[in-house]
Scaffold this motif. Sequence first.
Motif, PDB file in Angstrom:
ATOM      1  N   ARG A  68      10.137  28.099 -29.736  1.00 34.15           N
ATOM      2  CA  ARG A  68       9.648  29.115 -30.673  1.00 34.15           C
ATOM      3  C   ARG A  68      10.567  29.255 -31.889  1.00 34.15           C
ATOM      4  O   ARG A  68      10.102  29.607 -32.977  1.00 34.15           O
ATOM      5  CB  ARG A  68       9.457  30.449 -29.960  1.00 34.15           C
ATOM      6  N   TYR A  69      11.867  28.972 -31.734  1.00 33.04           N
ATOM      7  CA  TYR A  69      12.801  29.091 -32.860  1.00 33.04           C
ATOM      8  C   TYR A  69      12.503  28.060 -33.947  1.00 33.04           C
ATOM      9  O   TYR A  69      12.421  28.392 -35.133  1.00 33.04           O
ATOM     10  CB  TYR A  69      14.248  28.947 -32.386  1.00 33.04           C
ATOM     11  N   PHE A  70      12.367  26.803 -33.538  1.00 34.48           N
ATOM     12  CA  PHE A  70      12.083  25.739 -34.499  1.00 34.48           C
ATOM     13  C   PHE A  70      10.720  25.962 -35.151  1.00 34.48           C
ATOM     14  O   PHE A  70      10.578  25.845 -36.368  1.00 34.48           O
ATOM     15  CB  PHE A  70      12.133  24.370 -33.813  1.00 34.48           C
ATOM     16  N   VAL A  71       9.727  26.294 -34.351  1.00 37.66           N
ATOM     17  CA  VAL A  71       8.365  26.471 -34.855  1.00 37.66           C
ATOM     18  C   VAL A  71       8.307  27.628 -35.852  1.00 37.66           C
ATOM     19  O   VAL A  71       7.713  27.505 -36.925  1.00 37.66           O
ATOM     20  CB  VAL A  71       7.371  26.658 -33.694  1.00 37.66           C
ATOM     21  N   LEU A  72       8.939  28.752 -35.538  1.00 33.76           N
ATOM     22  CA  LEU A  72       8.925  29.876 -36.475  1.00 33.76           C
ATOM     23  C   LEU A  72       9.696  29.533 -37.744  1.00 33.76           C
ATOM     24  O   LEU A  72       9.245  29.863 -38.854  1.00 33.76           O
ATOM     25  CB  LEU A  72       9.486  31.155 -35.845  1.00 33.76           C
ATOM     26  N   GLU A  75       7.452  27.587 -39.959  1.00 40.20           N
ATOM     27  CA  GLU A  75       6.444  28.428 -40.611  1.00 40.20           C
ATOM     28  C   GLU A  75       7.054  29.308 -41.695  1.00 40.20           C
ATOM     29  O   GLU A  75       6.438  29.539 -42.731  1.00 40.20           O
ATOM     30  CB  GLU A  75       5.693  29.277 -39.582  1.00 40.20           C
ATOM     31  N   LEU A  76       8.275  29.788 -41.480  1.00 42.26           N
ATOM     32  CA  LEU A  76       8.934  30.603 -42.504  1.00 42.26           C
ATOM     33  C   LEU A  76       9.180  29.802 -43.773  1.00 42.26           C
ATOM     34  O   LEU A  76       9.144  30.352 -44.881  1.00 42.26           O
ATOM     35  CB  LEU A  76      10.238  31.196 -41.974  1.00 42.26           C
ATOM     36  N   CYS A  77       9.406  28.511 -43.628  1.00 36.00           N
ATOM     37  CA  CYS A  77       9.555  27.670 -44.820  1.00 36.00           C
ATOM     38  C   CYS A  77       8.281  27.720 -45.645  1.00 36.00           C
ATOM     39  O   CYS A  77       8.337  27.829 -46.870  1.00 36.00           O
ATOM     40  CB  CYS A  77       9.893  26.237 -44.437  1.00 36.00           C
ATOM     41  N   GLU A 105      12.405  19.830 -42.133  1.00 34.13           N
ATOM     42  CA  GLU A 105      13.804  19.732 -42.569  1.00 34.13           C
ATOM     43  C   GLU A 105      14.425  21.125 -42.698  1.00 34.13           C
ATOM     44  O   GLU A 105      15.580  21.336 -42.319  1.00 34.13           O
ATOM     45  CB  GLU A 105      13.889  18.968 -43.893  1.00 34.13           C
ATOM     46  N   PHE A 106      13.674  22.053 -43.237  1.00 33.86           N
ATOM     47  CA  PHE A 106      14.129  23.440 -43.357  1.00 33.86           C
ATOM     48  C   PHE A 106      14.424  24.007 -41.970  1.00 33.86           C
ATOM     49  O   PHE A 106      15.486  24.591 -41.733  1.00 33.86           O
ATOM     50  CB  PHE A 106      13.043  24.260 -44.056  1.00 33.86           C
ATOM     51  N   ALA A 107      13.481  23.830 -41.038  1.00 33.39           N
ATOM     52  CA  ALA A 107      13.650  24.345 -39.679  1.00 33.39           C
ATOM     53  C   ALA A 107      14.858  23.710 -38.995  1.00 33.39           C
ATOM     54  O   ALA A 107      15.597  24.390 -38.283  1.00 33.39           O
ATOM     55  CB  ALA A 107      12.377  24.100 -38.862  1.00 33.39           C
TER      56      ALA A 107
END
Length: 140
Positions: A68-72, A75-77, A105-107
Amino acid sequence: MTAIKELNKLVFAIGKRYSTFDPFIWADKLNVQIYWKEVADKPLAETLYYGDTPIVMMSNIIRYSNQRYFVLAHELCHVIEQDGLTAYYSSNVRLKDKSENGADEFAMAVVTNLFIEEHDHLPSTYQDLRYNYGLPFLGN
């Protein structure tokens, strides 16, 4: 300056502003609503807008997973960098691919800094990040 350096500067600036690299705290500070839903296997999350308000729909499949950390963060990017491109983005495959790669890359930068925040050292391997924050498998 290269795109990666700019991206890392952005991630670091946001982390400094909010005193953390936890994407769930970022979402709260940015007033991004998160809704957990029963959805298909893919995508694991999607950013939608209600007027100007970003809403991230996340799959219950990952609700209690470290992924969930990487996925969120991904999405925040989309919310931070690509706000307002939704219509063009969905109709242009090339932009979509570039946008998705940039969000990954952002995540990656977010969760790498989150790892450092939580462990006081760089991750030793990609596996460390994969185990802690659900980064995608880069296998064959």
